[in-house]
Design a protein around this motif. Structure first.
Motif, PDB file in Angstrom:
ATOM      1  N   ASN A  71     105.979 -42.521  70.185  1.00 17.16           N
ATOM      2  CA  ASN A  71     105.876 -43.620  69.223  1.00 17.16           C
ATOM      3  C   ASN A  71     105.773 -44.983  69.899  1.00 17.16           C
ATOM      4  OD1 ASN A  71     106.268 -42.127  66.641  1.00 17.16           O
ATOM      5  ND2 ASN A  71     108.218 -41.569  67.612  1.00 17.16           N
ATOM      6  N   GLY A 113     109.826 -45.621  70.056  1.00 13.45           N
ATOM      7  CA  GLY A 113     110.578 -45.371  68.838  1.00 13.45           C
ATOM      8  C   GLY A 113     111.523 -46.474  68.450  1.00 13.45           C
ATOM      9  N   GLU A 114     111.761 -47.447  69.340  1.00 13.53           N
ATOM     10  CA  GLU A 114     112.665 -48.582  69.051  1.00 13.53           C
ATOM     11  C   GLU A 114     113.986 -48.082  68.467  1.00 13.53           C
ATOM     12  OE1 GLU A 114     112.974 -51.944  70.129  1.00 13.53           O
ATOM     13  OE2 GLU A 114     111.041 -52.345  69.175  1.00 13.53           O
ATOM     14  N   ASN A 115     114.628 -47.139  69.208  1.00 13.47           N
ATOM     15  CA  ASN A 115     115.920 -46.582  68.788  1.00 13.47           C
ATOM     16  C   ASN A 115     115.884 -46.007  67.374  1.00 13.47           C
ATOM     17  OD1 ASN A 115     117.328 -47.251  71.232  1.00 13.47           O
ATOM     18  ND2 ASN A 115     117.349 -49.394  70.527  1.00 13.47           N
ATOM     19  N   GLY A 116     114.793 -45.316  67.061  1.00 12.82           N
ATOM     20  CA  GLY A 116     114.688 -44.654  65.763  1.00 12.82           C
ATOM     21  C   GLY A 116     114.003 -45.461  64.684  1.00 12.82           C
ATOM     22  N   ASN A 150     110.199 -40.331  63.720  1.00 12.90           N
ATOM     23  CA  ASN A 150     111.298 -39.494  63.219  1.00 12.90           C
ATOM     24  C   ASN A 150     112.200 -39.040  64.359  1.00 12.90           C
ATOM     25  OD1 ASN A 150     110.539 -39.269  60.306  1.00 12.90           O
ATOM     26  ND2 ASN A 150     108.675 -38.370  61.191  1.00 12.90           N
ATOM     27  N   ASP A 151     112.514 -39.979  65.240  1.00 11.49           N
ATOM     28  CA  ASP A 151     113.407 -39.722  66.374  1.00 11.49           C
ATOM     29  C   ASP A 151     112.831 -38.686  67.339  1.00 11.49           C
ATOM     30  OD1 ASP A 151     115.725 -40.580  67.629  1.00 11.49           O
ATOM     31  OD2 ASP A 151     116.929 -38.930  66.853  1.00 11.49           O
ATOM     32  N   GLU A 152     111.478 -38.676  67.454  1.00 12.81           N
ATOM     33  CA  GLU A 152     110.840 -37.692  68.345  1.00 12.81           C
ATOM     34  C   GLU A 152     111.259 -37.872  69.797  1.00 12.81           C
ATOM     35  OE1 GLU A 152     108.046 -37.951  64.815  1.00 12.81           O
ATOM     36  OE2 GLU A 152     109.140 -39.398  66.062  1.00 12.81           O
ATOM     37  N   GLU A 153     111.456 -39.124  70.223  1.00 15.50           N
ATOM     38  CA  GLU A 153     111.810 -39.353  71.624  1.00 15.50           C
ATOM     39  C   GLU A 153     113.122 -38.641  71.978  1.00 15.50           C
ATOM     40  OE1 GLU A 153     108.484 -41.534  71.053  1.00 15.50           O
ATOM     41  OE2 GLU A 153     110.262 -41.690  69.779  1.00 15.50           O
ATOM     42  N   ALA A 154     114.141 -38.824  71.134  1.00 17.54           N
ATOM     43  CA  ALA A 154     115.444 -38.221  71.424  1.00 17.54           C
ATOM     44  C   ALA A 154     115.415 -36.704  71.270  1.00 17.54           C
ATOM     45  CB  ALA A 154     116.516 -38.824  70.510  1.00 17.54           C
ATOM     46  N   GLN A 155     114.685 -36.230  70.264  1.00 18.36           N
ATOM     47  CA  GLN A 155     114.733 -34.800  69.968  1.00 18.36           C
ATOM     48  C   GLN A 155     113.741 -33.973  70.784  1.00 18.36           C
ATOM     49  OE1 GLN A 155     114.503 -34.005  65.760  1.00 18.36           O
ATOM     50  NE2 GLN A 155     115.915 -35.667  65.235  1.00 18.36           N
ATOM     51  N   THR A 197     113.497 -36.346  75.449  1.00 16.33           N
ATOM     52  CA  THR A 197     114.665 -36.584  76.298  1.00 16.33           C
ATOM     53  C   THR A 197     115.290 -35.293  76.849  1.00 16.33           C
ATOM     54  OG1 THR A 197     115.148 -38.692  75.198  1.00 16.33           O
ATOM     55  CG2 THR A 197     116.964 -37.625  76.374  1.00 16.33           C
TER      56      THR A 197
END
Length: 334
Positions: free
Chosen positions: A210, A214-217, A221-226, A229
């Motif tokens: 994103n 993702g700019e911290n969500g 849809n929080d793809e970076e964290a889920q 990472t």
């Protein structure tokens, strides 16, 4: 070190492949680095040599050990089948099928270790499909021919290397496919290839999906964290020098100035765009994860200029150079 044996496949014989091969074979530096022969239609190669006014001679061979590797001769493992009347720049099933046969033979020779590397001229996906071979491109076809369940596409230029988590699928499908496991495997494959190429501890950066990562969500849809990472964390736990997920716009700027040895892109255009802006003429495509070494030009069949003696062969020379570097260990132990 022995000069590696590199087989160049002709790709689509109606495209610029035969021309750029004919031009590349005139380069004396190429012959000082590698022992090279062509796999393709000898008649088509001779037509291309007339187009580029090559002074070299051709010689038909039926096995790799018959090649002379003389600088004034092009050895050609002849696989005929293309009508001599087929015009340049025309999409045809016979040319698509021929491109498949050239690659099939090259893989056979590589798996038997008769050659050290494969360097491919471009094929045309529509012609390949028309010829009865329903693959998105060389990468997937090579995986099938070698029985490899998963490979990665890496693009290189003098300023940047990019490996892709996903390639020839739609953007929505690409995002759905990405997860921590495939991100980790892509990082691992890229890292291991660079180590084999002589970079002891590659600096790797992983792009986000994103905007602004993702700019911290805030975006997505929080793809970076889920999705990203977890793969990075696994690579870090194994001692790989990797950062991310990072915003793609600033990441590619930093990579272009030399901050990283490798960028991990999430989807096709995210990685291809920056590489091609930096220099299509010097780009090289490497299939990572195969049991054989394969490099390729980073451009298409250019039907619009085929047969006109204006195609640039610089990417072909770069692809052969990359094949030589990656095949060094194989040539040493043969």
């Amino acid at each position: 070190m022995n000069r590696p044996i590199v087989a160049i496949t002709m790709g689509d014989p109606a495209g610029i492949g035969p021309e750029i091969i004919a031009k590349a074979m005139l380069d004396p530096v190429l012959h000082s680095r590698a022992r090279v022969f062509v796999i393709g239609d000898l008649g088509r190669l001779e037509m291309a040599m007339k187009v580029v006014d090559s002074p070299l001679q051709t010689r038909r061979i039926e096995s790799a050990d018959e090649a002379l590797f003389a600088p004034d001769i092009i050895d050609c493992f002849d696989i005929p089948g293309v009508d001599t009347e087929l015009p340049w720049g025309i999409l045809s099933p016979e040319a698509g099928h021929a491109a498949y046969l050239y690659l099939e033979k090259a893989v056979e020779l590589a798996l038997k270790r008769d050659i050290d590397a494969i360097c491919t001229a471009p094929l045309n996906k529509a012609a390949l499909h028309a010829g009865g071979h329903n693959y998105p491109g060389h990468t997937e076809l090579l995986a099938e021919l070698t029985g490899t369940p998963e490979v990665s596409m890496m693009l290189t230029t003098p300023k940047m290397r990019v490996i892709h988590v996903t390639t020839h699928i739609g953007l929505v499908d690409a995002v759905a496919r990405i997860d921590g496991a495939i991100v980790y495997r892509t990082i691992r494959r890229g890292h291991d290839l660079l180590v084999r190429a002589g970079i002891e501890n590659p600096r790797i950066a992983v792009a986000a999906i994103n905007p602004h990562a993702g700019e911290n969500g805030l975006f997505g849809n929080d793809e970076e964290a889920q999705k990203i990472t977890p793969g990075i964390e696994q690579a870090l736990a194994e001692g790989i020098s990797v950062e991310g997920p990072l915003p793609a716009d600033t990441l590619f700027f930093k990579a272009g100035r030399g901050d990283y040895d490798l960028v991990v892109a999430m989807y096709h255009d995210q990685g291809h765009g920056p590489v091609k802006v930096l220099g299509l003429e010097n780009g090289v495509n490497i299939t990572v994860g195969l049991p054989v070494v394969r490099t390729s030009v980073d451009h298409g069949t250019a039907f619009d200029i085929a047969g006109k003696n204006i195609a640039d062969h610089a990417s072909m020379l770069e692809a052969i150079r990359a094949a030589v570097e990656l095949a060094g260990e194989r040539a040493e132990v043969k």
